[in-house]
Design an enzyme around this catalytic site. Sequence first.
Site, PDB file in Angstrom:
ATOM      1  N   ARG A   1      -2.551  -6.130  -8.433  1.00 59.88           N
ATOM      2  CA  ARG A   1      -1.414  -7.021  -8.183  1.00 59.88           C
ATOM      3  C   ARG A   1      -1.339  -8.127  -9.222  1.00 59.88           C
ATOM      4  NH1 ARG A   1      -3.304  -7.591  -2.114  1.00 59.88           N
ATOM      5  NH2 ARG A   1      -5.192  -7.219  -3.336  1.00 59.88           N
TER       6      ARG A   1
ATOM      7  N   HIS B   1       0.844  -1.207   0.000  1.00 59.63           N
ATOM      8  CA  HIS B   1       0.000   0.000   0.000  1.00 59.63           C
ATOM      9  C   HIS B   1       0.879   1.256   0.000  1.00 59.63           C
ATOM     10  CE1 HIS B   1      -3.068  -2.617   2.369  1.00 59.63           C
ATOM     11  NE2 HIS B   1      -3.592  -2.439   1.179  1.00 59.63           N
TER      12      HIS B   1
ATOM     13  N   SER C   1      -2.901  -7.542   3.153  1.00 55.16           N
ATOM     14  CA  SER C   1      -3.116  -7.411   4.597  1.00 55.16           C
ATOM     15  C   SER C   1      -3.454  -8.777   5.195  1.00 55.16           C
ATOM     16  CB  SER C   1      -4.260  -6.442   4.881  1.00 55.16           C
ATOM     17  OG  SER C   1      -3.972  -5.174   4.352  1.00 55.16           O
TER      18      SER C   1
ATOM     19  N   LYS D   1     -17.453  -6.153   7.895  1.00 59.44           N
ATOM     20  CA  LYS D   1     -16.182  -6.833   8.153  1.00 59.44           C
ATOM     21  C   LYS D   1     -15.743  -6.521   9.578  1.00 59.44           C
ATOM     22  CE  LYS D   1     -13.697  -6.723   3.724  1.00 59.44           C
ATOM     23  NZ  LYS D   1     -12.527  -6.058   3.123  1.00 59.44           N
TER      24      LYS D   1
HETATM   25  P1  ADP Z   1      -9.838  -3.643   0.051  1.00 56.65           P
HETATM   26  O1  ADP Z   1     -10.382  -4.257   1.296  1.00 56.65           O
HETATM   27  O2  ADP Z   1     -10.647  -2.520  -0.510  1.00 56.65           O
HETATM   28  O3  ADP Z   1      -9.361  -4.634  -1.000  1.00 56.65           O
HETATM   29  P2  ADP Z   1      -7.094  -3.223   0.713  1.00 56.65           P
HETATM   30  O4  ADP Z   1      -6.628  -2.375   1.838  1.00 56.65           O
HETATM   31  O5  ADP Z   1      -6.814  -4.697   0.813  1.00 56.65           O
HETATM   32  O6  ADP Z   1      -8.589  -2.874   0.585  1.00 56.65           O
HETATM   33  O7  ADP Z   1      -6.509  -2.703  -0.667  1.00 56.65           O
HETATM   34  C1  ADP Z   1      -6.744  -1.404  -1.133  1.00 56.65           C
HETATM   35  C2  ADP Z   1      -6.205  -1.256  -2.544  1.00 56.65           C
HETATM   36  O8  ADP Z   1      -4.801  -1.460  -2.524  1.00 56.65           O
HETATM   37  C3  ADP Z   1      -6.737  -2.265  -3.569  1.00 56.65           C
HETATM   38  O9  ADP Z   1      -6.875  -1.600  -4.809  1.00 56.65           O
HETATM   39  C4  ADP Z   1      -5.660  -3.297  -3.652  1.00 56.65           C
HETATM   40  O10 ADP Z   1      -5.664  -3.929  -4.918  1.00 56.65           O
HETATM   41  C5  ADP Z   1      -4.435  -2.445  -3.457  1.00 56.65           C
HETATM   42  N1  ADP Z   1      -3.310  -3.223  -2.916  1.00 56.65           N
HETATM   43  C6  ADP Z   1      -3.343  -4.061  -1.865  1.00 56.65           C
HETATM   44  N2  ADP Z   1      -2.128  -4.613  -1.655  1.00 56.65           N
HETATM   45  C7  ADP Z   1      -1.305  -4.101  -2.605  1.00 56.65           C
HETATM   46  C8  ADP Z   1       0.072  -4.300  -2.953  1.00 56.65           C
HETATM   47  N3  ADP Z   1       0.828  -5.172  -2.299  1.00 56.65           N
HETATM   48  N4  ADP Z   1       0.584  -3.592  -3.974  1.00 56.65           N
HETATM   49  C9  ADP Z   1      -0.200  -2.738  -4.671  1.00 56.65           C
HETATM   50  N5  ADP Z   1      -1.502  -2.524  -4.422  1.00 56.65           N
HETATM   51  C10 ADP Z   1      -2.067  -3.184  -3.397  1.00 56.65           C
END
Ligand code: ADP
Length: 164
Positions: free
Chosen positions: A93, A20, A131, A44
């Site tokens: 990703r 992120h 995450s 959630k």
């Molecule tokens: P959500 O619950 O909305 O999927 P996340 O916090 O998991 O929220 O992810 C938010 C955004 O960040 C999403 O667009 C996801 O694809 C992107 N994302 C998550 N992990 C990565 C990563 N390792 N590299 C790039 N983008 C990421």
Amino acid sequence: MPNRLIAIYPGSFDPLTNGHLDLISRATRVADHLIVAILKNSQKEPLFSTADREDMLREATAHLADVEVDSFEGLLVDYAAKRSANAILRGIRAISDYEIELQMALLNRRLRPQTETIFLMASEEYSFLSSRMVKEVFFLGGDVSPFVPAAVLKRMQSSFPKKR
Ligand code: ADP
């Protein structure tokens, strides 16, 4: 005068990962103002409260100019309208992200055409990171220090002291 790019990067960030953070810092090169917005999702059960997640995000992004941390509930496009944002930022990703992201982008465009969804590809070194994976490794006693910013590691260790 050209349009200012005001982008919202929405997500759960439960917790924030280095993937992120990499996306956030790369996005600051294209956006004039970036709002990292935590979605308060009543469906959630998060590991960290919204306030905790906001704190960690603020600490980890303190060195970046024009990055703001906020949270919202309800429709993303309504929040975008409220914040006068003209873009939504999301990360891709793998192909598996693409399908759901495409669906959300098309839906959001239908709901509010003024807001364009912009995708950044994950960096290779973080493309496996999520995450969910961080939480799994941590609660199985593994070392997550390569995967999360220092502020997150500190908070994970103090909130769950039995795990390393
Ligand atoms: P959500 O619950 O909305 O999927 P996340 O916090 O998991 O929220 O992810 C938010 C955004 O960040 C999403 O667009 C996801 O694809 C992107 N994302 C998550 N992990 C990565 C990563 N390792 N590299 C790039 N983008 C990421």
